[in-house]
Structures are given as structure tokens and as C-alpha cells.
Scaffold this active site. Sequence first.
Site, PDB file in Angstrom:
ATOM      1  N   HIS A 203      13.633  14.202   9.312  1.00  0.00           N
ATOM      2  CA  HIS A 203      12.553  13.935   8.879  1.00  0.00           C
ATOM      3  C   HIS A 203      11.506  14.643   9.908  1.00  0.00           C
ATOM      4  O   HIS A 203      10.141  15.125   9.656  1.00  0.00           O
ATOM      5  CB  HIS A 203      12.101  12.657   8.893  1.00  0.00           C
ATOM      6  CG  HIS A 203      12.832  11.885   7.597  1.00  0.00           C
ATOM      7  ND1 HIS A 203      13.935  11.080   7.412  1.00  0.00           N
ATOM      8  CD2 HIS A 203      11.979  11.661   6.297  1.00  0.00           C
ATOM      9  CE1 HIS A 203      14.276  10.946   6.201  1.00  0.00           C
ATOM     10  NE2 HIS A 203      13.165  11.161   5.466  1.00  0.00           N
TER      11      HIS A 203
ATOM     12  N   ARG B  97       9.356  11.854  -6.348  1.00  0.00           N
ATOM     13  CA  ARG B  97       9.377  12.041  -7.697  1.00  0.00           C
ATOM     14  C   ARG B  97       8.181  10.961  -8.251  1.00  0.00           C
ATOM     15  O   ARG B  97       7.680  10.053  -7.436  1.00  0.00           O
ATOM     16  CB  ARG B  97      10.509  11.212  -8.420  1.00  0.00           C
ATOM     17  CG  ARG B  97      12.028  12.206  -8.036  1.00  0.00           C
ATOM     18  CD  ARG B  97      13.117  11.269  -8.541  1.00  0.00           C
ATOM     19  NE  ARG B  97      13.834  10.592  -7.478  1.00  0.00           N
ATOM     20  CZ  ARG B  97      14.814   9.826  -7.944  1.00  0.00           C
ATOM     21  NH1 ARG B  97      14.837   9.299  -8.999  1.00  0.00           N
ATOM     22  NH2 ARG B  97      15.741   9.262  -6.906  1.00  0.00           N
TER      23      ARG B  97
ATOM     24  N   ASP C 158       7.417   9.684   1.320  1.00  0.00           N
ATOM     25  CA  ASP C 158       8.280   9.946   2.462  1.00  0.00           C
ATOM     26  C   ASP C 158       7.783  11.383   2.996  1.00  0.00           C
ATOM     27  O   ASP C 158       7.785  12.455   2.438  1.00  0.00           O
ATOM     28  CB  ASP C 158       9.577  10.280   1.608  1.00  0.00           C
ATOM     29  CG  ASP C 158      10.970  10.601   2.754  1.00  0.00           C
ATOM     30  OD1 ASP C 158      10.733  11.150   3.768  1.00  0.00           O
ATOM     31  OD2 ASP C 158      12.023  10.390   2.453  1.00  0.00           O
TER      32      ASP C 158
ATOM     33  N   ASP D  12      10.362   8.878   7.905  1.00  0.00           N
ATOM     34  CA  ASP D  12      10.155   8.840   6.486  1.00  0.00           C
ATOM     35  C   ASP D  12       8.696   8.163   6.337  1.00  0.00           C
ATOM     36  O   ASP D  12       7.759   8.523   5.867  1.00  0.00           O
ATOM     37  CB  ASP D  12      11.445   8.219   6.142  1.00  0.00           C
ATOM     38  CG  ASP D  12      11.227   7.655   4.537  1.00  0.00           C
ATOM     39  OD1 ASP D  12       9.961   7.564   4.184  1.00  0.00           O
ATOM     40  OD2 ASP D  12      12.076   7.488   3.920  1.00  0.00           O
TER      41      ASP D  12
ATOM     42  N   HIS E 195      11.971  16.802  -9.254  1.00  0.00           N
ATOM     43  CA  HIS E 195      12.127  16.188  -8.053  1.00  0.00           C
ATOM     44  C   HIS E 195      11.623  17.266  -6.923  1.00  0.00           C
ATOM     45  O   HIS E 195      11.568  18.272  -7.070  1.00  0.00           O
ATOM     46  CB  HIS E 195      13.768  16.068  -7.704  1.00  0.00           C
ATOM     47  CG  HIS E 195      13.873  15.458  -6.578  1.00  0.00           C
ATOM     48  ND1 HIS E 195      14.052  16.243  -5.335  1.00  0.00           N
ATOM     49  CD2 HIS E 195      14.548  14.367  -6.289  1.00  0.00           C
ATOM     50  CE1 HIS E 195      14.583  15.321  -4.552  1.00  0.00           C
ATOM     51  NE2 HIS E 195      14.980  14.299  -4.727  1.00  0.00           N
TER      52      HIS E 195
ATOM     53  N   CYS F  66       9.392  13.696   4.510  1.00  0.00           N
ATOM     54  CA  CYS F  66       9.873  14.831   4.133  1.00  0.00           C
ATOM     55  C   CYS F  66       9.323  15.715   3.185  1.00  0.00           C
ATOM     56  O   CYS F  66       9.445  16.918   3.136  1.00  0.00           O
ATOM     57  CB  CYS F  66      11.589  14.960   4.130  1.00  0.00           C
ATOM     58  SG  CYS F  66      11.861  14.176   2.461  1.00  0.00           S
ATOM     59  N   TYR F  67       8.924  15.193   2.179  1.00  0.00           N
ATOM     60  CA  TYR F  67       8.146  15.466   1.098  1.00  0.00           C
ATOM     61  C   TYR F  67       6.781  16.419   1.380  1.00  0.00           C
ATOM     62  O   TYR F  67       6.435  17.034   0.776  1.00  0.00           O
ATOM     63  CB  TYR F  67       8.110  14.850  -0.237  1.00  0.00           C
ATOM     64  CG  TYR F  67       9.086  14.348  -0.686  1.00  0.00           C
ATOM     65  CD1 TYR F  67      10.120  15.096  -1.227  1.00  0.00           C
ATOM     66  CD2 TYR F  67       9.436  12.854  -0.489  1.00  0.00           C
ATOM     67  CE1 TYR F  67      11.416  14.970  -1.847  1.00  0.00           C
ATOM     68  CE2 TYR F  67      10.991  12.531  -0.958  1.00  0.00           C
ATOM     69  CZ  TYR F  67      11.740  13.539  -1.703  1.00  0.00           C
ATOM     70  OH  TYR F  67      12.894  13.231  -2.150  1.00  0.00           O
TER      71      TYR F  67
ATOM     72  N   LYS G 138       7.958   6.872  -7.253  1.00  0.00           N
ATOM     73  CA  LYS G 138       8.710   6.708  -5.887  1.00  0.00           C
ATOM     74  C   LYS G 138       7.890   6.484  -4.949  1.00  0.00           C
ATOM     75  O   LYS G 138       6.462   6.871  -4.702  1.00  0.00           O
ATOM     76  CB  LYS G 138       9.650   7.786  -5.682  1.00  0.00           C
ATOM     77  CG  LYS G 138      10.819   7.848  -6.813  1.00  0.00           C
ATOM     78  CD  LYS G 138      12.060   6.864  -6.385  1.00  0.00           C
ATOM     79  CE  LYS G 138      12.934   7.484  -5.581  1.00  0.00           C
ATOM     80  NZ  LYS G 138      13.808   6.762  -5.155  1.00  0.00           N
TER      81      LYS G 138
ATOM     82  N   ASP H 255      14.376  10.700  12.929  1.00  0.00           N
ATOM     83  CA  ASP H 255      15.743  11.539  12.980  1.00  0.00           C
ATOM     84  C   ASP H 255      15.200  12.824  12.733  1.00  0.00           C
ATOM     85  O   ASP H 255      14.125  13.187  12.683  1.00  0.00           O
ATOM     86  CB  ASP H 255      16.356  11.051  11.851  1.00  0.00           C
ATOM     87  CG  ASP H 255      15.815  11.105  10.100  1.00  0.00           C
ATOM     88  OD1 ASP H 255      15.716  12.564   9.887  1.00  0.00           O
ATOM     89  OD2 ASP H 255      15.313  10.245   9.707  1.00  0.00           O
TER      90      ASP H 255
END
Lengths: 300, 401
Positions: free
Chosen positions: B348, B279, B285, B338, B236, B287-288, B282, B345
Site C-alpha cells: 500500500h 470495483r 482502498d 489501505d 476491476h 492502492c487504487y 466496494k 504495509d
Amino acid sequence: FSDLEPLPQDDGPVPVVRIAYPDGFEEVMSYFRRVVVTGECSQRTLQLSAEVIAHNAANYTAWQYRRRCLEAMHSGSSNAAREQAWREELAFCTARGRENLKNYQVWFHRRSCLARLGSGPEAELEFVAEILRDDSKNYHAWGHRQWVLSSCGGWEGEAAFVEGLLEEDARNNSAWNQRYFLLQHTADLSSLSVAEGEVDFAARFIAAAPGNPSPWNYLRGVVEPLGYSAVPRVRLLCEGLLAGDAASGAGRVAAMSLLVDVLDEGGDPAEQERARSLCDSLEDLDSLREAYWQWRRSRV
Amino acid sequence: MSDADYQRRWQPGVETDARDGGAPSDTTEEQIATEEACQRCIDEICDPELRREAASLLTREHRTYCASGLWRLSAGYASLDASRPWLCYWIVHSLSILGTRIDAAAADAVINFIGRCRDPDCGGFCGGPYPGQMAHLAPTYAAVNTLVTIGTPAAFELIKGAKLGSFLRAMRREDGAFTMHHDGEVDVRGAYCAIAVATLSGEVEATGPWEDTANWILGCQTYEGGVGATPGEEAHGGYTFCGLAALSLLGAAHRLRLPPLVRWLVGRQMAHAGGFQGRTNKLVDSCYSFWQGGAFPLVQSLLQSRGELAPGGAIYNAPALLDYLIVCAQVAQGGLRDKPGKGRDYYHTCYALSGLAVAASASELPGVPEGWVNGVRLINPIFNVVNDKVEAALEHFRAAE
């Protein structure tokens, strides 16, 4: 609570990150804050912590306070009464958990209840299965399932459970990870026949969707520690896919990428030359990862 | 990367695994819907010629959004009432990446508030003002990072007075792993928060030995190459960053199996719009952009120190990551999200901007408009705090010893 004086939050003279709390939030928190200070452990403080959790399920202090309350309230109880209390707590946790599936606190609290109850794995594995039916990649649920298996057992049904999820969605990487976890605990990963069986298993999913990275990663994970030369069917799988026209785009990239590692492993100059030329092709086919393929080529 | 490459990558219907047609499922359906949402965003902002220049970094809007959140947050943030030092960090760090100095009055207010989150008995910081909450490693990390970013003598004084050493020792388990709080969960976040905080506050020696911690983290590397929350769990992005950064601080990152780690990391960058997934299989996003993107400087420097990568060399696609952040993740009114279709938000916003700062520091960014990266400050990827502030804190606490 008329005997308790609420203790309001003190954000200081110039508050920052001040939240516009919804109705009722501050009142409940003010009583809870007082209780934390007095340390009272009773039915009513247990109820209060439930209200805190209803407002904010991520309040880790409230969850921990519940454990502290239950321990204190039942330190002198009979085993049956204590067990009954933790069983009720597990039911509370289940109700809150269904609303907050991505919350560290509910899952940890659940574990704490189960550890005290010491029951068998069946009901709990079924609970996790039910959560996964709606949210098949829920990270917390899978972590919890691993904990249940490790501490209470129940391994015998796991292979079929995981396979069922993979039949539904071959791209459920969490299920692939669980299959590896299962193997680690119940099989000998250094055995050639186990590895061959797993390669065949992954190959079946690769045939259906050659671009799906999950079975490729799984296959590599199983075979890499043994060495690719020990399991010749890996190379045959890659060469077969590249020779035919079943695999397009992402599938060809995946097969070529693994073949680079297979060819590089033995140190044979001719094979390595082919590995380098595959890297050249991958620079174009997988252009997003151009820099990686240049680096990989330099490592052959 | 030439303009032609850039255009080719953004053609509608670019061939990704989900569009191959094999074994359709929920995953392929959601992936295709996300690719389409990103594509609409790209078309809207960059069409008709798919010009990057048509998009820009909305610095002023992001500043306004962050400056407002520093004081007041909507009711939706009530679920973060036990994470308020995080809110401070996300906002203060976002502003610092954008080169915005918060004024002295605001800095004092933040220091004062964080001082109230200190647990005077156990040491460390709580999720909100004490009493009422317990000390927890995550808000402790957020509090220390916020204070280091502010970097004034009063901020350092507060770090020094937070009894971090005794709190960290109390959170350490016998096997070297860390529990997030008293009677709390254990995972790689704990180890990372602990060693990061210990390093910044000059407490590494006093809280060691760390050998067991390093070994425990190494056991969390999975067959895929990334790192999971605990041994056995799925690889992850968030835990991979935590594990790698912690091991880097412990001088043990070279003990990870590097080729699978590198392969896993580069594989998480998405072919369609350039962002990262957390992952395998998935969705993208923002944030990654940091959790995965921020791992690259660490891995690259490891490879460079072993002579396996040229100095300044990169193994991921920073321009493509910037494409995702600038075109798909920004919200016109300020803040980042995201993915297209989601709201902005502060979490993010912070991690998207942190990823942007990492990508901006790549030695070469062919085809990237200057305005996308100009004025973005350099961060130290291990702590995720602007670089000069990390240096100042390390220097301060070294001198104080």
C-alpha cells in the site's frame, strides 16, 4: 528425509528484504528446495509440498510441484486409481482453499483437479455458493464459478442463484456482473424484448435504492449497444425519478447522468441543449466529478 | 477548488448512496463504517477548521519505514516469500518517488539479490532465489522495474542476461493471452507484465506479434466499461490498469469503448473522502489511487490526441485524491495503509505513493498545499517507474540493439 541434504536459501553476501521467518519455515523450505533440484516425485515429496503450502499458500512453485508429482506418480496407474488421487487432491485443495480465499494458486489448482476429474457442475457450484455466502464479492470465487459454468454447464439454476444474492444485497456488483455473464451465454442480447425485460429488472432495484450504481451500470450495459431510443422506457425511468421526490442526492445524479446520454444520442438540438444544462447542474450536484461533467458537456 | 468547496465536501454526513437509506445491506453498513472512520481521521487531523495546511506529507517517516524494510521484514511478510522481487520494487520505487537515492552499496545488494532470483534455464525471474522457485511473470515485472529504477550499467546488464525473450515466448498462449508461469493461471496481469517487460528490455519485436494479445485484452472490457481479469469477469481497477497500460504500449488503447471506460473510471472516485474504490460498490482502498488514478493520464492523453480534451486537461479530481492519501492513508510513524483502521504495509505504501505522484503531476491543483506535492518525482504511469529512469532504460536498450 534422512537421505536428503537440505538446501538452504542463498540470499547472497548482503541480503535484502530478508524476512524474519517463523519457526520451521526455513527447514521445510530447505528440504523442498532440494526436492525441486532432484525432481523426485513421490508420496513424501507430495507431503513436503503440503507443508510448504501450510507455511505459505502463495508458493506457486509448491502447488505446481504437486500437479507434477501426481502426474508422474500416476502415469502408469489405472483410471480408477488416478481418479482417486485427484479426488483426494481436490479435498486437499478445498481444505487449504477455505483458509486462503484470496489466493490465485488455490483456485487455479482447483481448476486443474476438476479438469482432470471431469465431473458434473453440481457439487462445484455448491462449493462456490458456500464460499460466496460468507464473502459475497470474492473475485476469485466468481471467476471460478464462470469457469465451472463455461466448462461443465449448470446454467439452469444460475438466474435464481444470482437473484437470491441480489435480494440479500442489491449492491453486490459481482452478482450483477454474473447476471450479465449469464445473459451473454444463454440469451440474445440484441433482442429488444430481452433488453426491455432487463431494464424492468434493474428498475425494480433502482426504485428501492435510486443511488445504487450497480443496477444503473447494468441497465446501461444492456441498452447501450441497442441505442437508448430503441428502449423508450429508459428515458421514462429517468424522467419519472427526476419528476418525483423519491430520489435524493446520489439517485438524482444517477438519473441525470443517464439522461444526458439519452438526450445526446439522437442529435436533436433542443434535446442536446437540455443535456448540456443537465451537465451544468451535475457540476454542482456531483461536485467531486466537476471536471468530468465539464468534459462530458463539451462532448454533447 | 475553493476552500468552501473543500469544506463542503468534508462535512460530516455528506450524502452518499449508502446514507440514502434505500435497501440497507452489508455493503451499506460497511460503507458507512468506512466513511465514519475516514471522518474521524479528517476531524482529528484537520479540525476545527478543516484546514488542509494542518496535514503534511510525512516524507522523512516514509523514508525511514522504507529504508528499514529494504533490509529486514517481520514474520508477517512470510506470506510474500514467493514475491520478494515485489518487495524490492515496492520499497525501491517508493523511495525513488520521494526523491531518495539509495546509496551504491544498497543498490549493489539489490542487484545481487535480484540476480539470484533469475531462472537460468527458462529465463525470467522467480519469487525468490533460484533454485527452489519457478520463473513467474509478476516477479519478472517487479525485478525489471526495480533494476530500471536503479538504472546503473550493472542493473541493465542483469536485464540483458535474464533471457526475457525466451521466457516471454514460453508464457504466450496460442490466443495471445499470457500465463503467469508454466502451468499457471491466465489473466490480464500476464499480458501487461509481458509487454511492459518486453518494452523496457527492447524485446518487443523479438517476442511479437502482439495483435492477438491486444484482441484478447479488448475482450476483457465489461459492460460497465472497466476491464476484468478475463473475458466475462467483473470490471476491476487492477485489471483495468493492466489492460489499458498494455493496450497503450501496443498502440491499441483507442479500440476500447472509451465513453463507458471514462464513466466507469470517474465513478470509482469516492464522494466522501476522495479516494478510489476498486470495483462498483466496494470500499475505498489507497492502492487504487494508482490502479484507477494511474489510468487517467493514459486515458487523458488518448482523448487529447483525438482532440477531445484540451492539452493538460483532466477529467478526475486530483486534489480530492490527495486529500485521501495525505489525511486518511498516511500512518504517523511512516508508511501508508489501505484505509483508516488498517495497518501499513509496503504494497500500500508503494501504490499510495504512486497515486500521489500521478495526482501531483496534474497541471492544476487548486487548494492543495505545496508541501503535499513538492519533491514528489514524476513517474511514467505506464510502467510505474520514475520518468527519467524509464527514458534512460529505453534509450539504453535502443542503443544496444
